[in-house]
Design a protein around this motif. Structure first.
Motif, mmCIF file in Angstrom:
data_model
loop_
_atom_site.group_PDB
_atom_site.id
_atom_site.type_symbol
_atom_site.label_atom_id
_atom_site.label_comp_id
_atom_site.label_asym_id
_atom_site.label_seq_id
_atom_site.Cartn_x
_atom_site.Cartn_y
_atom_site.Cartn_z
ATOM 1 N N LEU A 1 0.755 -1.237 0.036
ATOM 2 C CA LEU A 1 0.068 -0.085 -0.003
ATOM 3 C C LEU A 1 0.979 1.339 -0.055
ATOM 4 O O LEU A 1 0.486 2.192 -0.807
ATOM 5 N N ALA A 2 2.075 1.435 0.569
ATOM 6 C CA ALA A 2 2.835 2.375 0.686
ATOM 7 C C ALA A 2 3.291 2.609 -0.660
ATOM 8 O O ALA A 2 3.911 3.873 -0.886
ATOM 9 N N ASP A 3 3.448 1.757 -1.503
ATOM 10 C CA ASP A 3 3.530 2.105 -3.252
ATOM 11 C C ASP A 3 2.811 3.034 -3.953
ATOM 12 O O ASP A 3 2.937 3.561 -4.806
ATOM 13 N N ARG A 4 1.665 2.919 -3.381
ATOM 14 C CA ARG A 4 0.453 3.752 -4.075
ATOM 15 C C ARG A 4 0.735 5.096 -4.508
ATOM 16 O O ARG A 4 0.729 5.769 -5.609
ATOM 17 N N ARG A 5 1.406 5.794 -3.242
ATOM 18 C CA ARG A 5 1.691 7.251 -3.539
ATOM 19 C C ARG A 5 2.843 7.710 -4.655
ATOM 20 O O ARG A 5 3.153 8.608 -5.170
ATOM 21 N N ARG A 6 3.471 6.567 -5.003
ATOM 22 C CA ARG A 6 4.875 6.691 -5.852
ATOM 23 C C ARG A 6 4.434 6.244 -7.323
ATOM 24 O O ARG A 6 5.088 6.154 -8.102
ATOM 25 N N MET A 7 3.212 5.804 -7.560
ATOM 26 C CA MET A 7 2.817 5.010 -8.680
ATOM 27 C C MET A 7 1.621 6.059 -9.248
ATOM 28 O O MET A 7 0.713 5.692 -9.375
ATOM 29 N N HIS A 8 2.303 7.348 -9.912
ATOM 30 C CA HIS A 8 1.151 8.322 -10.482
ATOM 31 C C HIS A 8 0.542 7.691 -11.484
ATOM 32 O O HIS A 8 -0.763 8.021 -11.747
ATOM 33 N N CYS A 9 1.234 7.154 -12.459
ATOM 34 C CA CYS A 9 0.473 7.005 -13.738
ATOM 35 C C CYS A 9 -0.667 5.775 -13.486
ATOM 36 O O CYS A 9 -1.732 5.941 -14.276
ATOM 37 N N VAL A 10 -0.204 4.877 -12.925
ATOM 38 C CA VAL A 10 -1.155 3.498 -12.603
ATOM 39 C C VAL A 10 -2.437 4.251 -11.617
ATOM 40 O O VAL A 10 -3.601 4.022 -12.053
ATOM 41 N N GLN A 11 -2.060 5.049 -10.764
ATOM 42 C CA GLN A 11 -3.334 5.608 -10.040
ATOM 43 C C GLN A 11 -4.105 6.562 -10.992
ATOM 44 O O GLN A 11 -5.427 6.614 -10.586
ATOM 45 N N ALA A 12 -3.528 7.461 -11.958
ATOM 46 C CA ALA A 12 -4.166 8.180 -12.839
ATOM 47 C C ALA A 12 -5.238 7.374 -13.749
ATOM 48 O O ALA A 12 -6.338 7.538 -14.183
ATOM 49 N N PHE A 13 -4.520 6.266 -14.127
ATOM 50 C CA PHE A 13 -5.398 5.178 -15.170
ATOM 51 C C PHE A 13 -6.244 4.804 -14.495
ATOM 52 O O PHE A 13 -7.638 4.597 -15.013
ATOM 53 N N ILE A 14 -6.286 4.188 -13.067
ATOM 54 C CA ILE A 14 -7.481 3.681 -12.513
ATOM 55 C C ILE A 14 -8.677 4.738 -12.221
ATOM 56 O O ILE A 14 -9.724 4.456 -12.448
ATOM 57 N N ALA A 15 -8.299 5.936 -11.794
ATOM 58 C CA ALA A 15 -9.053 7.164 -11.666
ATOM 59 C C ALA A 15 -9.804 7.439 -12.929
ATOM 60 O O ALA A 15 -10.976 7.722 -12.932
ATOM 61 N N GLU A 16 -9.051 7.201 -13.892
ATOM 62 C CA GLU A 16 -9.635 7.960 -15.256
ATOM 63 C C GLU A 16 -10.746 6.727 -15.914
ATOM 64 O O GLU A 16 -11.542 7.068 -16.330
ATOM 65 N N THR A 17 -10.228 5.752 -15.419
ATOM 66 C CA THR A 17 -11.111 4.383 -15.873
ATOM 67 C C THR A 17 -12.369 4.604 -15.180
ATOM 68 O O THR A 17 -13.556 4.407 -15.772
ATOM 69 N N LEU A 18 -12.436 4.693 -13.815
ATOM 70 C CA LEU A 18 -13.441 4.919 -12.946
ATOM 71 C C LEU A 18 -14.413 6.147 -13.262
ATOM 72 O O LEU A 18 -15.721 6.081 -13.350
ATOM 73 N N ARG A 19 -13.983 7.066 -13.753
ATOM 74 C CA ARG A 19 -14.574 8.340 -14.313
ATOM 75 C C ARG A 19 -14.971 8.161 -15.575
ATOM 76 O O ARG A 19 -16.456 8.592 -15.753
ATOM 77 N N TYR A 20 -14.420 7.584 -16.392
ATOM 78 C CA TYR A 20 -14.849 7.274 -17.938
ATOM 79 C C TYR A 20 -16.008 6.367 -17.922
ATOM 80 O O TYR A 20 -16.866 6.360 -18.686
ATOM 81 N N ARG A 21 -15.819 5.354 -17.597
ATOM 82 C CA ARG A 21 -16.658 4.161 -17.738
ATOM 83 C C ARG A 21 -17.040 3.478 -16.282
ATOM 84 O O ARG A 21 -16.666 2.445 -15.678
ATOM 85 N N THR A 22 -17.741 4.435 -15.445
ATOM 86 C CA THR A 22 -18.028 4.217 -13.913
ATOM 87 C C THR A 22 -19.041 2.860 -13.981
ATOM 88 O O THR A 22 -19.936 2.699 -15.087
ATOM 89 N N ALA A 23 -18.919 2.050 -13.017
ATOM 90 C CA ALA A 23 -19.642 0.830 -12.908
ATOM 91 C C ALA A 23 -21.036 1.201 -12.186
ATOM 92 O O ALA A 23 -21.843 0.367 -11.996
ATOM 93 N N ALA A 24 -21.126 2.337 -11.686
ATOM 94 C CA ALA A 24 -22.100 2.788 -10.708
ATOM 95 C C ALA A 24 -23.415 2.388 -11.476
ATOM 96 O O ALA A 24 -24.406 1.688 -10.818
ATOM 97 N N PRO A 25 -23.964 2.925 -12.390
ATOM 98 C CA PRO A 25 -25.050 2.662 -12.940
ATOM 99 C C PRO A 25 -25.535 1.087 -13.274
ATOM 100 O O PRO A 25 -26.592 0.994 -13.169
ATOM 101 N N VAL A 26 -24.421 0.313 -13.122
ATOM 102 C CA VAL A 26 -24.802 -1.329 -13.548
ATOM 103 C C VAL A 26 -25.395 -1.658 -11.985
ATOM 104 O O VAL A 26 -26.187 -2.532 -12.025
ATOM 105 N N GLY A 27 -24.936 -1.009 -10.885
ATOM 106 C CA GLY A 27 -25.618 -1.462 -9.538
ATOM 107 C C GLY A 27 -26.895 -0.823 -9.228
ATOM 108 O O GLY A 27 -27.573 -1.323 -8.386
ATOM 109 N N SER A 28 -27.243 0.093 -9.925
ATOM 110 C CA SER A 28 -28.358 1.048 -9.601
ATOM 111 C C SER A 28 -29.750 0.310 -9.409
ATOM 112 O O SER A 28 -30.293 0.435 -8.418
ATOM 113 N N PRO A 29 -30.206 -0.519 -10.476
ATOM 114 C CA PRO A 29 -31.093 -1.376 -10.319
ATOM 115 C C PRO A 29 -31.120 -2.453 -9.158
ATOM 116 O O PRO A 29 -32.265 -2.450 -8.643
#
Length: 195
Positions: A167-195
């Motif tokens: 978990l300590a590596d998280r703050r040093r992996m900016h590209c990976v974190q940005a990619f995960i955040a952008e995936t969650l923003r661009y193709r959020t899974a929230a509408p799938v769970g709404s019904p």
């Protein structure tokens, strides 16, 4: 796969194939099988006269999963040992016994066997479909955006080398974190769970 791991660790015993299939159906296959049928049935009252209730099969399987989980909880109560926490069931049993011992009526009123079973089932079902959808989008994006794939591969090699990620590596992996955040923003899974 995720459902299998969660189910086995939650109940700390072998699930029979039929029981496992009921849990799998409710967690993933039901929403694919029904599509938007249940939404039409629930939110357009006139449609109910033209179609059968799409939730009948779901309720039947849910009740079977509920009864199975209730049996597991009862078996755990019979073998409960305060010094050993085997799984979620033991944690809830411990909380239930503590609330009863401390005479906390507000807690005891809501910490019933039925509520514990419903919570354990929610732990199994909640997130299975959304996790699957998010991981699927990430794999697709990594395959499509080769430049980001190379950036993340380089960053992972630089930061981790040959060791296991922490978990300590998280703050040093900016590209990976940005990619995960952008995936969650661009193709959020929230509408799938709404019904």
């Amino acid at each position: 796969m995720i459902l299998n791991i969660i189910s086995l660790t939650t109940f700390n015993q072998k699930l029979e194939p039929d029981d496992l299939n009921k849990f799998k159906y409710l967690a993933t296959a039901y929403s694919h099988e029904m599509g938007g049928t249940h939404i039409v049935y629930e939110f357009i009252p006139y449609a109910r006269f033209l179609m059968s209730d799409p939730l009948v099969k779901y309720r039947h399987n849910y009740n079977q999963c509920f009864n199975y989980t209730l049996d597991v909880l009862k078996a755990h109560k019979n073998t409960y040992d305060e010094s050993v926490c085997r799984d979620f069931c033991d944690s809830f049993i411990g909380a239930q016994l503590k609330a009863e011992a401390e005479c906390r009526p507000g807690v005891v009123q809501w910490l019933t066997d039925q509520n514990i079973v419903a919570t354990v089932i929610d732990l199994i079902f909640a997130g299975t479909e959304t996790t699957y959808a998010t991981l699927q989008w990430m794999v697709l994006f990594v395959a499509y955006f080769e430049d980001w794939q190379r950036k993340m591969r380089t960053e992972i090699d630089d930061v981790l080398a040959d060791r296991v990620v922490t978990l300590a590596d998280r703050r040093r992996m900016h590209c990976v974190q940005a990619f995960i955040a952008e995936t969650l923003r661009y193709r959020t899974a929230a509408p799938v769970g709404s019904p």
